[in-house]
Scaffold this motif. Sequence first.
Motif, PDB file in Angstrom:
ATOM      1  N   GLY A  74       0.852  -1.277  -0.035  1.00 19.61           N
ATOM      2  CA  GLY A  74       0.030  -0.052   0.145  1.00 19.61           C
ATOM      3  C   GLY A  74       0.948   1.410  -0.045  1.00 19.61           C
ATOM      4  N   PHE A  75       1.663   1.390   1.228  1.00 15.59           N
ATOM      5  CA  PHE A  75       2.403   2.814   1.047  1.00 15.59           C
ATOM      6  C   PHE A  75       3.595   2.823   0.238  1.00 15.59           C
ATOM      7  N   CYS A  76       4.180   1.629   0.109  1.00 15.30           N
ATOM      8  CA  CYS A  76       5.517   1.674  -0.939  1.00 15.30           C
ATOM      9  C   CYS A  76       5.181   1.386  -2.248  1.00 15.30           C
ATOM     10  N   THR A  77       4.059   0.412  -2.381  1.00 15.87           N
ATOM     11  CA  THR A  77       3.753   0.099  -3.674  1.00 15.87           C
ATOM     12  C   THR A  77       3.712   1.302  -4.894  1.00 15.87           C
ATOM     13  N   MET A  98      10.208  -6.352 -10.008  1.00 16.84           N
ATOM     14  CA  MET A  98       9.175  -6.965  -9.133  1.00 16.84           C
ATOM     15  C   MET A  98       9.096  -6.432  -7.823  1.00 16.84           C
ATOM     16  N   PHE A  99       8.081  -6.550  -7.043  1.00 15.89           N
ATOM     17  CA  PHE A  99       7.586  -5.905  -5.529  1.00 15.89           C
ATOM     18  C   PHE A  99       7.485  -7.112  -4.856  1.00 15.89           C
ATOM     19  N   ILE A 100       8.247  -7.036  -3.463  1.00 17.68           N
ATOM     20  CA  ILE A 100       7.844  -8.039  -2.411  1.00 17.68           C
ATOM     21  C   ILE A 100       7.250  -7.152  -1.261  1.00 17.68           C
ATOM     22  N   PRO A 101       5.998  -7.603  -1.040  1.00 14.21           N
ATOM     23  CA  PRO A 101       5.376  -6.799   0.278  1.00 14.21           C
ATOM     24  C   PRO A 101       6.217  -7.083   1.559  1.00 14.21           C
ATOM     25  N   ASN A 102       6.635  -6.271   2.262  1.00 17.27           N
ATOM     26  CA  ASN A 102       7.074  -6.578   3.573  1.00 17.27           C
ATOM     27  C   ASN A 102       8.432  -7.714   2.922  1.00 17.27           C
ATOM     28  N   THR A 103       8.311  -8.803   3.522  1.00 13.63           N
ATOM     29  CA  THR A 103       9.312 -10.103   3.473  1.00 13.63           C
ATOM     30  C   THR A 103       8.514 -11.148   2.895  1.00 13.63           C
ATOM     31  N   ASP A 104       7.299 -11.041   2.287  1.00 10.69           N
ATOM     32  CA  ASP A 104       6.535 -12.172   1.996  1.00 10.69           C
ATOM     33  C   ASP A 104       6.788 -12.494   0.621  1.00 10.69           C
ATOM     34  N   VAL A 105       7.800 -13.414   0.491  1.00 10.49           N
ATOM     35  CA  VAL A 105       8.238 -13.884  -0.890  1.00 10.49           C
ATOM     36  C   VAL A 105       7.311 -14.501  -1.785  1.00 10.49           C
ATOM     37  N   GLY A 131      11.594   3.209   2.092  1.00 11.67           N
ATOM     38  CA  GLY A 131      11.677   3.647   3.497  1.00 11.67           C
ATOM     39  C   GLY A 131      10.314   3.344   4.194  1.00 11.67           C
ATOM     40  N   GLY A 132       9.230   2.889   3.698  1.00  8.94           N
ATOM     41  CA  GLY A 132       7.939   2.424   4.605  1.00  8.94           C
ATOM     42  C   GLY A 132       8.335   1.267   5.472  1.00  8.94           C
ATOM     43  N   LEU A 133       9.229   0.355   5.182  1.00  8.94           N
ATOM     44  CA  LEU A 133       9.698  -0.692   6.117  1.00  8.94           C
ATOM     45  C   LEU A 133      10.199  -0.036   7.258  1.00  8.94           C
ATOM     46  N   ALA A 134      10.748   0.913   7.298  1.00  8.81           N
ATOM     47  CA  ALA A 134      11.426   1.428   8.482  1.00  8.81           C
ATOM     48  C   ALA A 134      10.381   2.462   9.514  1.00  8.81           C
ATOM     49  N   MET A 135       9.031   2.629   9.002  1.00  4.67           N
ATOM     50  CA  MET A 135       8.083   3.361   9.522  1.00  4.67           C
ATOM     51  C   MET A 135       7.558   2.855  10.840  1.00  4.67           C
ATOM     52  N   PRO A 136       7.407   3.486  11.871  1.00  3.75           N
ATOM     53  CA  PRO A 136       6.708   2.979  13.263  1.00  3.75           C
ATOM     54  C   PRO A 136       5.624   2.410  12.971  1.00  3.75           C
ATOM     55  N   ARG A 137       5.284   1.098  13.401  1.00  2.00           N
ATOM     56  CA  ARG A 137       3.970   0.673  13.274  1.00  2.00           C
ATOM     57  C   ARG A 137       3.789  -0.320  12.131  1.00  2.00           C
ATOM     58  N   ILE A 138       4.857  -0.082  11.350  1.00  2.00           N
ATOM     59  CA  ILE A 138       4.728  -1.084  10.108  1.00  2.00           C
ATOM     60  C   ILE A 138       5.238  -2.454  10.379  1.00  2.00           C
ATOM     61  N   GLY A 139       6.155  -2.810  11.384  1.00  2.00           N
ATOM     62  CA  GLY A 139       6.341  -4.044  11.889  1.00  2.00           C
ATOM     63  C   GLY A 139       7.538  -4.764  11.480  1.00  2.00           C
ATOM     64  N   SER A 140       8.543  -4.001  10.572  1.00  2.00           N
ATOM     65  CA  SER A 140       9.772  -4.507  10.375  1.00  2.00           C
ATOM     66  C   SER A 140      10.929  -4.011  11.117  1.00  2.00           C
ATOM     67  N   THR A 141      11.804  -4.728  11.415  1.00  3.52           N
ATOM     68  CA  THR A 141      13.062  -4.253  12.014  1.00  3.52           C
ATOM     69  C   THR A 141      14.244  -4.427  11.041  1.00  3.52           C
ATOM     70  N   LYS A 160      26.846 -11.237  -5.649  1.00  6.33           N
ATOM     71  CA  LYS A 160      26.739 -10.002  -4.689  1.00  6.33           C
ATOM     72  C   LYS A 160      25.317  -9.253  -5.136  1.00  6.33           C
ATOM     73  N   LYS A 161      24.549  -8.842  -4.276  1.00  7.02           N
ATOM     74  CA  LYS A 161      23.552  -7.967  -4.516  1.00  7.02           C
ATOM     75  C   LYS A 161      23.777  -6.460  -4.247  1.00  7.02           C
ATOM     76  N   LEU A 162      23.311  -5.593  -5.353  1.00 12.31           N
ATOM     77  CA  LEU A 162      23.433  -3.965  -4.972  1.00 12.31           C
ATOM     78  C   LEU A 162      22.248  -3.908  -4.054  1.00 12.31           C
ATOM     79  N   VAL A 163      22.607  -3.129  -2.852  1.00 21.13           N
ATOM     80  CA  VAL A 163      21.500  -2.761  -2.025  1.00 21.13           C
ATOM     81  C   VAL A 163      21.463  -1.346  -2.071  1.00 21.13           C
ATOM     82  N   ILE A 164      20.158  -0.930  -2.373  1.00 20.39           N
ATOM     83  CA  ILE A 164      19.748   0.536  -2.364  1.00 20.39           C
ATOM     84  C   ILE A 164      18.511   0.965  -1.536  1.00 20.39           C
ATOM     85  N   GLY A 165      18.756   1.836  -0.791  1.00 25.89           N
ATOM     86  CA  GLY A 165      17.558   2.429   0.023  1.00 25.89           C
ATOM     87  C   GLY A 165      17.065   3.588  -0.661  1.00 25.89           C
ATOM     88  N   VAL A 166      15.718   3.764  -0.770  1.00 25.42           N
ATOM     89  CA  VAL A 166      15.150   4.859  -1.135  1.00 25.42           C
ATOM     90  C   VAL A 166      13.916   5.272   0.087  1.00 25.42           C
TER      91      VAL A 166
END
Length: 159
Positions: A34-37, A55-62, A92-102, A119-125
Amino acid sequence: MKILSTSKGIGGQLTAFRELVKRSESIIFVGSPGFCTPFAELLAYGLRGSGKAMMFIPNTDVKNARSIIAAPQGMQLGDSVVPEGDTIVLLGGLAMPRIGSTPGEIKAFLDNLPSGSGKKLVIGVCFQSIFEKGGWTDIIGFDHIIDSDLENCLKSDAM
């Protein structure tokens, strides 16, 4: 992290993103549903026609991973996919309070995510330095972060 460049607006964000992923072949966006999609779809829109698999993965739900496809209405979620990519974009929605991810949960998730090329390239937005403020940069091995700031101005002649 060292600042490499600055820009303004959505166009600047998309330009920075396109530059970071120019060598990527397959991009996995990971974010809160929802928020990040729409942000994943916006970033993907900047790459339309590039031939990159996205592709898009919601939270960690592969199991609920979906392709991101071009449609007449813009970029949209498509069919189920098995997520495998050389670039991971944490939204960044993953890091928002009450979203549930640590950060620890996301680190474990990243460590177990298949990669087609090693190796994976890891980018934060994110917005407003949420990854840094939440301590994520101490745990997640970000290669790059696109950190934007939002300023809102509500105007009206009706009041």
